[in-house]
Motif scaffolding. Structure first.
Motif, PDB file in Angstrom:
ATOM      1  N   LEU A 356      26.298  37.477  75.514  1.00 14.92           N
ATOM      2  CA  LEU A 356      25.684  36.541  76.287  1.00 14.92           C
ATOM      3  C   LEU A 356      26.069  36.586  77.241  1.00 14.92           C
ATOM      4  CD1 LEU A 356      24.325  34.359  73.611  1.00 14.92           C
ATOM      5  CD2 LEU A 356      23.258  35.525  74.596  1.00 14.92           C
ATOM      6  N   ARG A 357      27.542  35.645  77.208  1.00 16.63           N
ATOM      7  CA  ARG A 357      28.065  36.199  78.273  1.00 16.63           C
ATOM      8  C   ARG A 357      28.275  37.076  79.232  1.00 16.63           C
ATOM      9  NH1 ARG A 357      27.816  31.505  76.531  1.00 16.63           N
ATOM     10  NH2 ARG A 357      29.092  29.451  76.235  1.00 16.63           N
ATOM     11  N   ALA A 358      28.327  38.028  78.791  1.00 20.87           N
ATOM     12  CA  ALA A 358      28.547  40.108  79.448  1.00 20.87           C
ATOM     13  C   ALA A 358      27.554  39.736  80.131  1.00 20.87           C
ATOM     14  CB  ALA A 358      29.160  40.626  78.591  1.00 20.87           C
ATOM     15  N   CYS A 359      26.748  39.951  79.120  1.00 21.57           N
ATOM     16  CA  CYS A 359      24.810  40.437  80.197  1.00 21.57           C
ATOM     17  C   CYS A 359      24.736  38.885  80.865  1.00 21.57           C
ATOM     18  CB  CYS A 359      23.718  39.572  78.930  1.00 21.57           C
ATOM     19  SG  CYS A 359      24.408  41.165  77.811  1.00 21.57           S
ATOM     20  N   PHE A 360      24.928  37.333  81.380  1.00 22.37           N
ATOM     21  CA  PHE A 360      24.262  36.473  82.085  1.00 22.37           C
ATOM     22  C   PHE A 360      25.211  37.090  83.470  1.00 22.37           C
ATOM     23  CE2 PHE A 360      25.395  32.758  84.408  1.00 22.37           C
ATOM     24  CZ  PHE A 360      24.015  32.050  84.730  1.00 22.37           C
ATOM     25  N   PHE A 361      26.794  37.502  83.160  1.00 17.54           N
ATOM     26  CA  PHE A 361      27.187  37.061  84.603  1.00 17.54           C
ATOM     27  C   PHE A 361      26.725  38.418  85.076  1.00 17.54           C
ATOM     28  CE2 PHE A 361      29.336  33.120  83.391  1.00 17.54           C
ATOM     29  CZ  PHE A 361      29.212  32.666  84.083  1.00 17.54           C
ATOM     30  N   ALA A 362      27.009  39.559  84.299  1.00 19.31           N
ATOM     31  CA  ALA A 362      26.776  40.927  84.338  1.00 19.31           C
ATOM     32  C   ALA A 362      25.704  40.955  85.888  1.00 19.31           C
ATOM     33  CB  ALA A 362      27.097  42.041  84.084  1.00 19.31           C
ATOM     34  N   GLY A 363      24.205  40.129  85.482  1.00 17.08           N
ATOM     35  CA  GLY A 363      22.931  40.001  86.102  1.00 17.08           C
ATOM     36  C   GLY A 363      23.369  39.420  87.620  1.00 17.08           C
ATOM     37  N   ASN A 364      23.810  38.497  87.219  1.00 20.06           N
ATOM     38  CA  ASN A 364      24.295  37.718  88.443  1.00 20.06           C
ATOM     39  C   ASN A 364      25.107  38.160  89.356  1.00 20.06           C
ATOM     40  OD1 ASN A 364      22.617  35.471  88.525  1.00 20.06           O
ATOM     41  ND2 ASN A 364      24.426  33.256  88.504  1.00 20.06           N
ATOM     42  N   THR A 365      26.102  38.875  88.579  1.00 18.10           N
ATOM     43  CA  THR A 365      27.064  38.998  89.546  1.00 18.10           C
ATOM     44  C   THR A 365      26.730  40.383  90.728  1.00 18.10           C
ATOM     45  OG1 THR A 365      28.876  38.835  88.433  1.00 18.10           O
ATOM     46  CG2 THR A 365      29.854  40.368  89.547  1.00 18.10           C
ATOM     47  N   PHE A 366      25.479  41.555  90.055  1.00 25.26           N
ATOM     48  CA  PHE A 366      25.223  42.040  90.617  1.00 25.26           C
ATOM     49  C   PHE A 366      23.514  41.311  91.736  1.00 25.26           C
ATOM     50  CE2 PHE A 366      20.802  45.361  91.019  1.00 25.26           C
ATOM     51  CZ  PHE A 366      21.765  45.985  91.675  1.00 25.26           C
ATOM     52  N   VAL A 367      23.517  40.770  91.101  1.00 24.82           N
ATOM     53  CA  VAL A 367      22.300  40.237  93.027  1.00 24.82           C
ATOM     54  C   VAL A 367      23.186  39.440  93.557  1.00 24.82           C
ATOM     55  CG1 VAL A 367      20.734  38.131  92.521  1.00 24.82           C
ATOM     56  CG2 VAL A 367      20.458  39.930  90.980  1.00 24.82           C
ATOM     57  N   ALA A 368      24.543  38.483  92.972  1.00 26.82           N
ATOM     58  CA  ALA A 368      24.466  38.056  94.033  1.00 26.82           C
ATOM     59  C   ALA A 368      25.914  39.255  95.098  1.00 26.82           C
ATOM     60  CB  ALA A 368      26.147  37.282  94.016  1.00 26.82           C
ATOM     61  N   ALA A 369      25.952  40.564  94.787  1.00 21.36           N
ATOM     62  CA  ALA A 369      26.217  41.458  95.714  1.00 21.36           C
ATOM     63  C   ALA A 369      25.089  41.975  96.792  1.00 21.36           C
ATOM     64  CB  ALA A 369      27.070  42.917  94.858  1.00 21.36           C
ATOM     65  N   ALA A 370      24.501  42.200  96.232  1.00 24.88           N
ATOM     66  CA  ALA A 370      22.951  43.217  96.198  1.00 24.88           C
ATOM     67  C   ALA A 370      22.441  41.839  97.888  1.00 24.88           C
ATOM     68  CB  ALA A 370      21.841  42.465  95.562  1.00 24.88           C
ATOM     69  N   PHE A 371      22.595  40.575  96.978  1.00 21.39           N
ATOM     70  CA  PHE A 371      22.593  39.611  98.419  1.00 21.39           C
ATOM     71  C   PHE A 371      23.148  38.782  98.624  1.00 21.39           C
ATOM     72  CE2 PHE A 371      18.759  40.880  95.902  1.00 21.39           C
ATOM     73  CZ  PHE A 371      17.458  41.517  97.015  1.00 21.39           C
ATOM     74  N   PRO A 372      24.413  39.014  99.601  1.00 17.42           N
ATOM     75  CA  PRO A 372      25.394  38.409 100.172  1.00 17.42           C
ATOM     76  C   PRO A 372      24.510  36.597 101.358  1.00 17.42           C
ATOM     77  CG  PRO A 372      25.753  40.532 100.760  1.00 17.42           C
ATOM     78  CD  PRO A 372      24.077  40.042 100.686  1.00 17.42           C
ATOM     79  N   PHE A 373      24.106  36.345 100.918  1.00 22.93           N
ATOM     80  CA  PHE A 373      23.757  35.061 102.253  1.00 22.93           C
ATOM     81  C   PHE A 373      23.334  34.160 101.582  1.00 22.93           C
ATOM     82  CE2 PHE A 373      21.924  38.707 103.680  1.00 22.93           C
ATOM     83  CZ  PHE A 373      21.202  39.541 102.817  1.00 22.93           C
ATOM     84  N   MET A 374      25.129  33.364 101.271  1.00 18.79           N
ATOM     85  CA  MET A 374      25.031  32.355 100.875  1.00 18.79           C
ATOM     86  C   MET A 374      24.292  31.088 100.704  1.00 18.79           C
ATOM     87  SD  MET A 374      28.818  30.985 100.166  1.00 18.79           S
ATOM     88  CE  MET A 374      30.069  31.095 102.125  1.00 18.79           C
ATOM     89  N   GLY A 375      24.439  30.728 102.504  1.00 13.43           N
ATOM     90  CA  GLY A 375      23.647  29.100 103.287  1.00 13.43           C
ATOM     91  C   GLY A 375      22.395  29.719 102.820  1.00 13.43           C
ATOM     92  N   ASP A 376      21.471  30.474 102.526  1.00 15.15           N
ATOM     93  CA  ASP A 376      20.469  30.307 102.334  1.00 15.15           C
ATOM     94  C   ASP A 376      19.536  30.176 100.669  1.00 15.15           C
ATOM     95  OD1 ASP A 376      20.304  32.182 104.360  1.00 15.15           O
ATOM     96  OD2 ASP A 376      19.033  33.968 103.759  1.00 15.15           O
ATOM     97  N   PHE A 377      21.088  30.696  99.869  1.00 16.56           N
ATOM     98  CA  PHE A 377      20.867  30.134  98.436  1.00 16.56           C
ATOM     99  C   PHE A 377      21.467  28.469  98.672  1.00 16.56           C
ATOM    100  CE2 PHE A 377      22.288  34.165  97.419  1.00 16.56           C
ATOM    101  CZ  PHE A 377      21.477  34.667  96.183  1.00 16.56           C
ATOM    102  N   VAL A 378      21.764  27.726  99.538  1.00 16.97           N
ATOM    103  CA  VAL A 378      21.974  26.452  98.936  1.00 16.97           C
ATOM    104  C   VAL A 378      20.934  25.747  99.921  1.00 16.97           C
ATOM    105  CG1 VAL A 378      22.814  24.623 100.824  1.00 16.97           C
ATOM    106  CG2 VAL A 378      24.527  26.570  99.767  1.00 16.97           C
ATOM    107  N   ASN A 379      20.344  26.247 100.540  1.00 14.85           N
ATOM    108  CA  ASN A 379      18.754  25.500 101.163  1.00 14.85           C
ATOM    109  C   ASN A 379      17.743  25.832 100.027  1.00 14.85           C
ATOM    110  OD1 ASN A 379      20.038  24.949 104.097  1.00 14.85           O
ATOM    111  ND2 ASN A 379      19.969  26.458 104.410  1.00 14.85           N
ATOM    112  N   PHE A 380      17.668  27.021  99.712  1.00 16.15           N
ATOM    113  CA  PHE A 380      16.406  26.940  98.910  1.00 16.15           C
ATOM    114  C   PHE A 380      16.638  26.398  97.817  1.00 16.15           C
ATOM    115  CE2 PHE A 380      13.881  29.297  95.511  1.00 16.15           C
ATOM    116  CZ  PHE A 380      12.610  29.229  96.441  1.00 16.15           C
ATOM    117  N   LEU A 381      17.429  26.619  97.006  1.00 17.07           N
ATOM    118  CA  LEU A 381      17.418  24.942  95.529  1.00 17.07           C
ATOM    119  C   LEU A 381      17.576  24.007  95.944  1.00 17.07           C
ATOM    120  CD1 LEU A 381      20.939  23.857  95.188  1.00 17.07           C
ATOM    121  CD2 LEU A 381      21.745  26.452  95.132  1.00 17.07           C
ATOM    122  N   GLY A 382      17.881  23.441  97.040  1.00 19.51           N
ATOM    123  CA  GLY A 382      17.799  22.077  97.607  1.00 19.51           C
ATOM    124  C   GLY A 382      16.936  21.924  98.019  1.00 19.51           C
TER     125      GLY A 382
END
Length: 449
Positions: A356-382
């Motif tokens: 469970l943990r391996a699948c979750f973090f593998a997927g999340n890490t892949f997306v984070a590596a593909a879209f490295p726009f940190m400020g956008d995540f802050v604004n959108f989730l807020g």
């Protein structure tokens, strides 16, 4: 509080896979069955968890995301007003851990009980979107910290994606060995110590840089339209720095009286905790003005050892703090897929926990590596999800549960909150989407941001 006291006498509160916890009973369709510990922790533990988690490395982006678009006057006003409004909304939501002698350990269960199945799924989607995006932001944050360390020792540092993978792996191992929020207990003291250490180091350098930088520019650049959209984005970021959208899940870990104890923990967050992350936000803008970076250590003048220590501590501390924000997703997966009649660290459950943990973090890490726009995540989730979760839904619950008996001024206040929150959600979401579109045009997949 009377409902809470009656409930605490009549209900067995836990169904838990961890050793030493009692097993409880389901609570109709919205039960207390959980693979994680509930009704166990002190308010001091939860308060420390909130203080350290909200003072994570995310605060290094707030000078740019909050103060730069708003400037001094509106920046300070919005920090105070939105902070107080957020504290009140969480204080209100804490009271709805109990309704009609039922305890709700998940936000989606609460909304489903009050409004039906559709709101259950809407709340679930909003929460998990917030937590997923937030965790991707943490992975990006950890990757940036590691790359900054590498940059201090190399003229040609590795690509950001390598450090993102390292960060995802570190988060995976921590969440595997420390699988629940309650299990973080022994890690909170060291986390608080390193948090305070890097904030002190950071403030020392900020004061030094601010004093030596006599040509600071605090003008807000851009067209009038851009200024308006950026201001709404800044409001989204202020919401992110003050709330999580998972208060019922955090509150579920508290021992009785859960409402009173949760409010004590919130007082700690919005006093001691807020002083620290608001202080870094304001001081970062004071030191560098309009050229303040989206990742504050990039502005620091040194010395080298302080820059390395700050980034190293940010990385280490984020391993602990990210766990609070992602724990509800782990709880949902663990409750569904682990064997509830066995201990969490039994042989079969360890295999499932690992997958469970391996699948979750593998997927999340892949997306984070593909879209490295940190400020956008802050604004959108807020904007899209945290505004409804923090401001809209608690007032909706109040109107539904207490509307018939509440005084007219209270009902009017909560209807105002509902209308205002809807408008704020629309405005901040448009601002966040506009920022994402602009950055998609500027960056490419797997960019070395």
């Amino acid at each position: 509080m009377d409902v809470e006291e009656r409930t605490s006498k009549d209900m067995s509160l836990t169904l838990n896979l961890e050793q030493g916890q009692e097993k409880g009973t389901k609570n109709d369709d919205y039960g207390l069955a959980s693979a994680h510990t509930i009704d166990h922790d002190s308010w001091q533990q939860v308060g420390l968890l909130l203080v350290t988690s909200f003072n994570c490395g995310w605060i290094l982006s707030f000078s740019n995301l909050i103060m730069w678009p708003l400037g001094w006057t509106w920046g300070i006003i919005c920090l105070i007003v939105v902070g107080l409004y957020t504290a009140y909304a969480n204080w209100l939501l804490a009271a709805f851990q109990f309704i009609d002698e039922r305890r709700f350990i998940r936000y989606r269960d609460l909304m489903g009980f009050v409004f039906g199945n559709s709101m259950y799924h809407i709340t679930w989607a909003f929460q998990f979107l917030t937590l997923l995006l937030g965790n991707m932001g943490f992975i990006l944050l950890g990757g940036k910290a590691l790359k900054a360390i590498n940059s201090e020792f190399s003229d040609s540092p590795l690509r950001l994606q390598y450090f993102i993978i390292m960060t995802g792996a570190a988060y995976f191992f921590y969440s595997f060995f420390i699988p629940t929020m309650s299990a973080m207990k022994n890690w909170l003291g060291p986390s608080a110590l390193v948090t305070l250490t890097y904030i002190i180091f950071l403030l020392i350098v900020l004061v030094k840089d601010g004093r030596s930088n006599s040509n600071r520019d605090f003008d807000i650049s851009g067209s009038e339209v851009s200024k308006v959209f950026n201001a709404f984005g800044a409001i989204s970021a202020i919401i992110v720095c003050n709330t999580s959208g998972l208060l019922p899940e955090i509150q579920s870990t508290l021992r009785k009286p859960a409402v009173k104890n949760m409010r004590k923990a919130l007082y700690l967050q919005y006093t001691v905790g807020a002083v620290l992350y608001y202080g870094v936000t304001v001081m970062g803008y004071w030191a560098y003005g309009s050229v303040v970076s989206a990742y504050l250590p990039e502005n620091l003048s040194g010395p080298k050892w302080i820059n390395v220590h700050i980034n190293l501590i940010v990385f280490l501390q984020s391993i602990v703090s990210q766990q609070m924000f992602v724990a509800p997703i782990h709880e949902a997966l663990d409750t569904k897929f682990l064997e509830t009649d066995k201990a969490m660290h039994s042989g079969e459950n360890l295999k499932r926990l690992f997958l469970l943990r391996a699948c979750f973090f593998a997927g999340n890490t892949f997306v984070a590596a593909a879209f490295p726009f940190m400020g956008d995540f802050v604004n959108f989730l807020g904007s899209f999800s945290l505004v409804p979760l923090t401001f809209l839904f608690p007032s909706m619950v109040f109107i539904k549960v207490k509307g018939k008996t509440a005084r007219i001024e209270k009902k009017a206040w909560h209807w105002f909150n509902i209308v205002f929150s809807l408008l704020l959600t629309i405005a901040t979401t448009i601002s966040a989407v506009r920022l994402i579109v602009n950055n998609i045009q500027k960056y490419h997949f797997f960019s070395d941001a």
